[in-house]
Design a protein around this motif. Structure first.
Motif, PDB file in Angstrom:
ATOM      1  N   ARG A  42       0.838  -1.212   0.000  1.00 22.76           N
ATOM      2  CA  ARG A  42       0.000   0.000   0.000  1.00 22.76           C
ATOM      3  C   ARG A  42       0.867   1.255   0.000  1.00 22.76           C
ATOM      4  NH1 ARG A  42      -4.526  -2.211   4.155  1.00 22.76           N
ATOM      5  NH2 ARG A  42      -5.962  -3.070   2.597  1.00 22.76           N
ATOM      6  N   GLU A  43       1.997   1.192   0.702  1.00 24.42           N
ATOM      7  CA  GLU A  43       2.921   2.326   0.707  1.00 24.42           C
ATOM      8  C   GLU A  43       3.490   2.550  -0.697  1.00 24.42           C
ATOM      9  OE1 GLU A  43       7.023   3.401   2.986  1.00 24.42           O
ATOM     10  OE2 GLU A  43       5.416   2.517   4.197  1.00 24.42           O
ATOM     11  N   GLN A  44       3.873   1.460  -1.358  1.00 24.54           N
ATOM     12  CA  GLN A  44       4.352   1.567  -2.740  1.00 24.54           C
ATOM     13  C   GLN A  44       3.279   2.149  -3.646  1.00 24.54           C
ATOM     14  OE1 GLN A  44       5.977  -2.034  -4.460  1.00 24.54           O
ATOM     15  NE2 GLN A  44       6.852  -2.638  -2.496  1.00 24.54           N
ATOM     16  N   GLU A  45       2.039   1.720  -3.401  1.00 24.81           N
ATOM     17  CA  GLU A  45       0.908   2.201  -4.210  1.00 24.81           C
ATOM     18  C   GLU A  45       0.730   3.710  -4.028  1.00 24.81           C
ATOM     19  OE1 GLU A  45      -3.451   0.278  -5.100  1.00 24.81           O
ATOM     20  OE2 GLU A  45      -2.961   0.673  -2.997  1.00 24.81           O
ATOM     21  N   ASP A  93       3.043   5.839  -3.101  1.00 22.75           N
ATOM     22  CA  ASP A  93       4.217   6.543  -3.603  1.00 22.75           C
ATOM     23  C   ASP A  93       4.365   6.489  -5.115  1.00 22.75           C
ATOM     24  OD1 ASP A  93       4.774   7.097  -0.985  1.00 22.75           O
ATOM     25  OD2 ASP A  93       6.342   5.576  -0.779  1.00 22.75           O
ATOM     26  N   SER A  94       3.661   5.565  -5.747  1.00 19.17           N
ATOM     27  CA  SER A  94       3.802   5.380  -7.195  1.00 19.17           C
ATOM     28  C   SER A  94       2.975   6.406  -7.951  1.00 19.17           C
ATOM     29  CB  SER A  94       3.338   3.977  -7.581  1.00 19.17           C
ATOM     30  OG  SER A  94       3.393   3.813  -8.983  1.00 19.17           O
ATOM     31  N   ASN A  95       3.514   6.842  -9.079  1.00 17.03           N
ATOM     32  CA  ASN A  95       2.750   7.768  -9.919  1.00 17.03           C
ATOM     33  C   ASN A  95       1.998   7.016 -11.008  1.00 17.03           C
ATOM     34  OD1 ASN A  95       4.684   7.072 -11.796  1.00 17.03           O
ATOM     35  ND2 ASN A  95       5.704   9.074 -11.802  1.00 17.03           N
ATOM     36  N   GLY A  96       2.186   5.675 -11.050  1.00 13.06           N
ATOM     37  CA  GLY A  96       1.466   4.865 -12.025  1.00 13.06           C
ATOM     38  C   GLY A  96       1.998   4.968 -13.435  1.00 13.06           C
ATOM     39  N   GLY A  97       3.074   5.693 -13.622  1.00 12.97           N
ATOM     40  CA  GLY A  97       3.575   5.917 -14.969  1.00 12.97           C
ATOM     41  C   GLY A  97       4.635   4.945 -15.435  1.00 12.97           C
ATOM     42  N   ASP A  98       5.080   4.066 -14.568  1.00 14.05           N
ATOM     43  CA  ASP A  98       6.176   3.182 -14.959  1.00 14.05           C
ATOM     44  C   ASP A  98       5.720   1.801 -15.419  1.00 14.05           C
ATOM     45  OD1 ASP A  98       5.364   2.200 -12.556  1.00 14.05           O
ATOM     46  OD2 ASP A  98       7.302   2.384 -11.553  1.00 14.05           O
ATOM     47  N   GLY A  99       4.455   1.602 -15.604  1.00 13.07           N
ATOM     48  CA  GLY A  99       3.943   0.334 -16.108  1.00 13.07           C
ATOM     49  C   GLY A  99       3.755  -0.734 -15.050  1.00 13.07           C
ATOM     50  N   THR A 100       4.165  -0.473 -13.825  1.00 10.56           N
ATOM     51  CA  THR A 100       4.007  -1.477 -12.772  1.00 10.56           C
ATOM     52  C   THR A 100       2.748  -1.247 -11.935  1.00 10.56           C
ATOM     53  OG1 THR A 100       5.349  -0.200 -11.221  1.00 10.56           O
ATOM     54  CG2 THR A 100       6.495  -1.848 -12.567  1.00 10.56           C
ATOM     55  N   TRP A 101       2.026  -0.178 -12.233  1.00  7.10           N
ATOM     56  CA  TRP A 101       0.836   0.156 -11.442  1.00  7.10           C
ATOM     57  C   TRP A 101      -0.158  -0.995 -11.404  1.00  7.10           C
ATOM     58  CZ3 TRP A 101      -0.733   3.183  -7.774  1.00  7.10           C
ATOM     59  CH2 TRP A 101      -2.082   3.341  -7.549  1.00  7.10           C
ATOM     60  N   GLN A 102      -0.453  -1.579 -12.563  1.00  2.00           N
ATOM     61  CA  GLN A 102      -1.435  -2.666 -12.614  1.00  2.00           C
ATOM     62  C   GLN A 102      -0.934  -3.883 -11.825  1.00  2.00           C
ATOM     63  OE1 GLN A 102      -2.824  -3.541 -16.535  1.00  2.00           O
ATOM     64  NE2 GLN A 102      -4.514  -4.790 -15.796  1.00  2.00           N
ATOM     65  N   GLU A 103       0.353  -4.195 -11.945  1.00  2.00           N
ATOM     66  CA  GLU A 103       0.933  -5.295 -11.174  1.00  2.00           C
ATOM     67  C   GLU A 103       0.813  -5.023  -9.676  1.00  2.00           C
ATOM     68  OE1 GLU A 103       4.945  -6.201 -12.336  1.00  2.00           O
ATOM     69  OE2 GLU A 103       4.426  -6.073 -14.460  1.00  2.00           O
ATOM     70  N   THR A 151      -4.411  -6.548  -4.137  1.00  2.00           N
ATOM     71  CA  THR A 151      -5.646  -7.334  -4.070  1.00  2.00           C
ATOM     72  C   THR A 151      -5.369  -8.741  -3.543  1.00  2.00           C
ATOM     73  OG1 THR A 151      -6.579  -6.062  -5.891  1.00  2.00           O
ATOM     74  CG2 THR A 151      -7.604  -8.177  -5.419  1.00  2.00           C
ATOM     75  N   ALA A 152      -4.316  -9.381  -4.041  1.00  2.00           N
ATOM     76  CA  ALA A 152      -3.955 -10.722  -3.582  1.00  2.00           C
ATOM     77  C   ALA A 152      -3.563 -10.715  -2.106  1.00  2.00           C
ATOM     78  CB  ALA A 152      -2.817 -11.278  -4.432  1.00  2.00           C
TER      79      ALA A 152
END
Length: 111
Positions: A35-38, A40-50, A56-57
């Motif tokens: 959740r912390e990574q989520e 901090d992430s801007n979602g622009g590096d392609g790993t957002w969906q992962e 969720t898992a």
């Protein structure tokens, strides 16, 4: 009978309780980190969906462990969800989230 409605000894129940507690704490820490990574992430590096899939898992794992811990506290842990037979301690030690006995699991997998 050491515990209402269970075929497991108090020593076995304590061992399983400790295992579930450790797994639950580990999974919660993992979920907090995700959740912390989520955040901090801007979602622009392609790993957002992962990351969303991983969160969720992890949430599902925490929920399943919490439910198992609740069943243990309520005295219904270790009973098959289908036939209500006692699930052997050895199976629960290897698969603490097991909800079925081996026979019912095999029938389910064969269906």
């Amino acid at each position: 009978m050491t515990h209402t409605g269970t075929h497991l000894s108090s020593v076995q129940l304590q061992s399983l309780r400790q295992d579930l507690q450790e797994q639950l704490e580990q999974r919660r820490r993992h979920l907090d980190g995700l959740r912390e990574q989520e955040r901090d992430s801007n979602g622009g590096d392609g790993t957002w969906q992962e990351l969303v899939v991983a969160v969720t898992a992890a949430e599902r794992a925490v929920a399943e462990l919490s439910q198992a811990f609740d069943r243990l506290t309520a005295g219904s842990y270790g009973r098959c969800a289908h036939c209500e037979a006692g699930i052997p301690f050895e199976r629960l030690k290897v698969r603490p989230l097991a909800r079925t006995c081996i026979d019912c699991q095999r029938r389910h997998e064969a269906a």
